[in-house]
Design a protein around this motif. Structure first.
Motif, PDB file in Angstrom:
ATOM      1  N   ASP A 174       0.831  -1.205   0.000  1.00 47.58           N
ATOM      2  CA  ASP A 174       0.000   0.000   0.000  1.00 47.58           C
ATOM      3  C   ASP A 174       0.867   1.257   0.000  1.00 47.58           C
ATOM      4  N   VAL A 175       0.845   2.008  -1.089  1.00 54.34           N
ATOM      5  CA  VAL A 175       1.664   3.217  -1.201  1.00 54.34           C
ATOM      6  C   VAL A 175       1.301   4.237  -0.129  1.00 54.34           C
ATOM      7  N   ARG A 176       0.085   4.214   0.365  1.00 55.44           N
ATOM      8  CA  ARG A 176      -0.331   5.174   1.406  1.00 55.44           C
ATOM      9  C   ARG A 176       0.391   4.930   2.728  1.00 55.44           C
ATOM     10  N   GLN A 177       0.981   3.751   2.890  1.00 59.77           N
ATOM     11  CA  GLN A 177       1.726   3.446   4.108  1.00 59.77           C
ATOM     12  C   GLN A 177       3.206   3.814   4.002  1.00 59.77           C
ATOM     13  N   ALA A 178       3.640   4.254   2.828  1.00 56.02           N
ATOM     14  CA  ALA A 178       5.056   4.608   2.638  1.00 56.02           C
ATOM     15  C   ALA A 178       5.445   5.749   3.576  1.00 56.02           C
ATOM     16  N   GLN A 179       6.597   5.610   4.204  1.00 54.98           N
ATOM     17  CA  GLN A 179       7.099   6.628   5.122  1.00 54.98           C
ATOM     18  C   GLN A 179       8.292   7.336   4.495  1.00 54.98           C
ATOM     19  N   PRO A 180       8.436   8.631   4.755  1.00 60.20           N
ATOM     20  CA  PRO A 180       9.561   9.383   4.189  1.00 60.20           C
ATOM     21  C   PRO A 180      10.910   8.810   4.628  1.00 60.20           C
ATOM     22  N   ILE A 181      11.823   8.742   3.686  1.00 61.01           N
ATOM     23  CA  ILE A 181      13.191   8.331   4.017  1.00 61.01           C
ATOM     24  C   ILE A 181      14.158   9.501   3.899  1.00 61.01           C
ATOM     25  N   LEU A 182      13.742  10.559   3.209  1.00 64.73           N
ATOM     26  CA  LEU A 182      14.529  11.790   3.064  1.00 64.73           C
ATOM     27  C   LEU A 182      13.563  12.966   3.061  1.00 64.73           C
ATOM     28  N   THR A 183      14.006  14.089   3.600  1.00 66.20           N
ATOM     29  CA  THR A 183      13.199  15.306   3.538  1.00 66.20           C
ATOM     30  C   THR A 183      14.033  16.413   2.902  1.00 66.20           C
ATOM     31  N   GLN A 184      13.378  17.484   2.586  1.00 62.13           N
ATOM     32  CA  GLN A 184      14.016  18.635   1.941  1.00 62.13           C
ATOM     33  C   GLN A 184      14.636  18.266   0.596  1.00 62.13           C
ATOM     34  N   ILE A 185      13.941  17.426  -0.149  1.00 60.57           N
ATOM     35  CA  ILE A 185      14.348  17.036  -1.502  1.00 60.57           C
ATOM     36  C   ILE A 185      13.399  17.769  -2.449  1.00 60.57           C
ATOM     37  N   PRO A 186      13.874  18.829  -3.116  1.00 60.83           N
ATOM     38  CA  PRO A 186      12.964  19.672  -3.894  1.00 60.83           C
ATOM     39  C   PRO A 186      12.505  19.086  -5.218  1.00 60.83           C
ATOM     40  N   GLY A 187      13.123  18.050  -5.700  1.00 61.54           N
ATOM     41  CA  GLY A 187      12.746  17.510  -7.005  1.00 61.54           C
ATOM     42  C   GLY A 187      13.488  16.225  -7.278  1.00 61.54           C
ATOM     43  N   ALA A 188      14.298  16.231  -8.315  1.00 58.96           N
ATOM     44  CA  ALA A 188      15.013  15.029  -8.744  1.00 58.96           C
ATOM     45  C   ALA A 188      15.960  14.523  -7.659  1.00 58.96           C
ATOM     46  N   VAL A 189      16.050  13.222  -7.571  1.00 60.14           N
ATOM     47  CA  VAL A 189      16.972  12.562  -6.644  1.00 60.14           C
ATOM     48  C   VAL A 189      17.375  11.232  -7.272  1.00 60.14           C
ATOM     49  N   THR A 190      18.640  10.864  -7.112  1.00 61.00           N
ATOM     50  CA  THR A 190      19.086   9.548  -7.561  1.00 61.00           C
ATOM     51  C   THR A 190      19.720   8.825  -6.388  1.00 61.00           C
ATOM     52  N   ALA A 191      19.652   7.506  -6.437  1.00 64.63           N
ATOM     53  CA  ALA A 191      20.321   6.655  -5.454  1.00 64.63           C
ATOM     54  C   ALA A 191      20.954   5.505  -6.215  1.00 64.63           C
ATOM     55  N   SER A 192      22.152   5.132  -5.798  1.00 65.30           N
ATOM     56  CA  SER A 192      22.861   4.027  -6.438  1.00 65.30           C
ATOM     57  C   SER A 192      23.785   3.396  -5.421  1.00 65.30           C
ATOM     58  N   TYR A 193      24.192   2.162  -5.700  1.00 67.48           N
ATOM     59  CA  TYR A 193      25.209   1.542  -4.852  1.00 67.48           C
ATOM     60  C   TYR A 193      26.574   1.972  -5.375  1.00 67.48           C
ATOM     61  N   ASN A 194      27.429   2.466  -4.472  1.00 67.68           N
ATOM     62  CA  ASN A 194      28.769   2.900  -4.853  1.00 67.68           C
ATOM     63  C   ASN A 194      29.787   1.930  -4.253  1.00 67.68           C
ATOM     64  N   PRO A 195      30.429   1.087  -5.078  1.00 70.31           N
ATOM     65  CA  PRO A 195      31.374   0.098  -4.557  1.00 70.31           C
ATOM     66  C   PRO A 195      32.565   0.724  -3.831  1.00 70.31           C
ATOM     67  N   TYR A 196      33.035   1.853  -4.305  1.00 66.42           N
ATOM     68  CA  TYR A 196      34.180   2.499  -3.649  1.00 66.42           C
ATOM     69  C   TYR A 196      33.824   2.910  -2.219  1.00 66.42           C
ATOM     70  N   LEU A 197      32.649   3.477  -2.032  1.00 69.06           N
ATOM     71  CA  LEU A 197      32.216   3.894  -0.703  1.00 69.06           C
ATOM     72  C   LEU A 197      31.705   2.708   0.122  1.00 69.06           C
ATOM     73  N   GLY A 198      31.311   1.630  -0.556  1.00 70.20           N
ATOM     74  CA  GLY A 198      30.733   0.486   0.138  1.00 70.20           C
ATOM     75  C   GLY A 198      29.371   0.813   0.718  1.00 70.20           C
ATOM     76  N   GLN A 199      28.696   1.799   0.135  1.00 67.82           N
ATOM     77  CA  GLN A 199      27.402   2.253   0.615  1.00 67.82           C
ATOM     78  C   GLN A 199      26.555   2.719  -0.568  1.00 67.82           C
ATOM     79  N   PHE A 200      25.306   2.995  -0.273  1.00 70.65           N
ATOM     80  CA  PHE A 200      24.429   3.589  -1.263  1.00 70.65           C
ATOM     81  C   PHE A 200      24.623   5.098  -1.212  1.00 70.65           C
ATOM     82  N   LEU A 201      24.491   5.741  -2.357  1.00 76.17           N
ATOM     83  CA  LEU A 201      24.763   7.168  -2.505  1.00 76.17           C
ATOM     84  C   LEU A 201      23.534   7.858  -3.086  1.00 76.17           C
ATOM     85  N   VAL A 202      23.057   8.881  -2.383  1.00 75.54           N
ATOM     86  CA  VAL A 202      21.946   9.702  -2.859  1.00 75.54           C
ATOM     87  C   VAL A 202      22.505  11.036  -3.318  1.00 75.54           C
ATOM     88  N   THR A 203      22.048  11.528  -4.456  1.00 74.18           N
ATOM     89  CA  THR A 203      22.475  12.819  -4.991  1.00 74.18           C
ATOM     90  C   THR A 203      21.246  13.652  -5.302  1.00 74.18           C
TER      91      THR A 203
END
Length: 186
Positions: free
Chosen positions: A78-107
């Motif tokens: 149910d999409v209505r149950q989705a909870q925010p994972i980031l705030t103050q994001i005015p528009g476009a956002v990307t997330a990817s796994y970055n092997p060098y950082l060993g973490q996921f990266l949001v831009t």
């Protein structure tokens, strides 16, 4: 959000009929494939510019009923149950796994600023670090702002040590340039 399909080796996509998500659902953008799943982020039209995340098996990406949404503890239908994972994001956002950082990266962009921000976290659902300013875009015109800062993970080099980010720089009324920046970690 609508979908288009392009076959391997082809250069022309075929738009699928209808919309996958419709109002009042979040405005999902910038899909990212990781393993056998697709992840997308969407704004939920709130005052704090909150974003939620959805996922779907890659082989079911055209089936709206196959999507699940992070509710803060689990993936639910149910999409209505989705909870925010980031705030103050005015528009476009990307997330990817970055092997060098060993973490996921949001831009993304900082609201009403020329700063391009990056966050790191252990999964596509976070939790996310405090934002770091990756760089400042060129000064926008007096009647505009920089926006649409996104990473292009398919172009990363050196195991993710070098990534590429694009953003739109306003140069005047209804005019601007799409800028492309190389970002190095470490």
């Amino acid at each position: 959000m609508a979908l288009a399909v392009v076959q391997p080796g082809q250069t022309q996509a075929r738009r699928l009929p209808g919309l996958l998500f419709t109002s009042p659902e979040p405005d999902f953008v910038c899909a990212q494939v990781y393993g056998e799943e697709v992840y997308i982020y969407g704004g939920n039209h709130s005052a704090d510019n909150a974003n939620v995340v959805a996922r779907v098996p890659l082989n079911q990406a055209t089936d709206r009923k196959a999507y699940t949404f992070w509710n803060g503890k689990d993936w639910v239908a149910d999409v209505r149950q989705a909870q925010p994972i980031l705030t103050q994001i005015p528009g476009a956002v990307t997330a990817s796994y970055n092997p060098y950082l060993g973490q996921f990266l949001v831009t993304t962009c900082r609201p009403l600023s020329s700063e391009i921000l990056m966050y790191t976290g252990p999964s596509f659902a976070g939790p996310w670090s405090q934002p770091t300013t990756a760089f400042r875009g060129l000064p926008p015109s007096s009647d505009g702002m920089d926006y649409a800062g996104i990473e292009h993970p398919e172009l990363a080099k050196n195991g993710g040590r070098t990534v590429y980010v694009s953003y739109f720089n306003t140069t005047g009324f209804l005019t601007g340039d799409l800028r492309f920046v190389e970002v190095h970690f470490g």
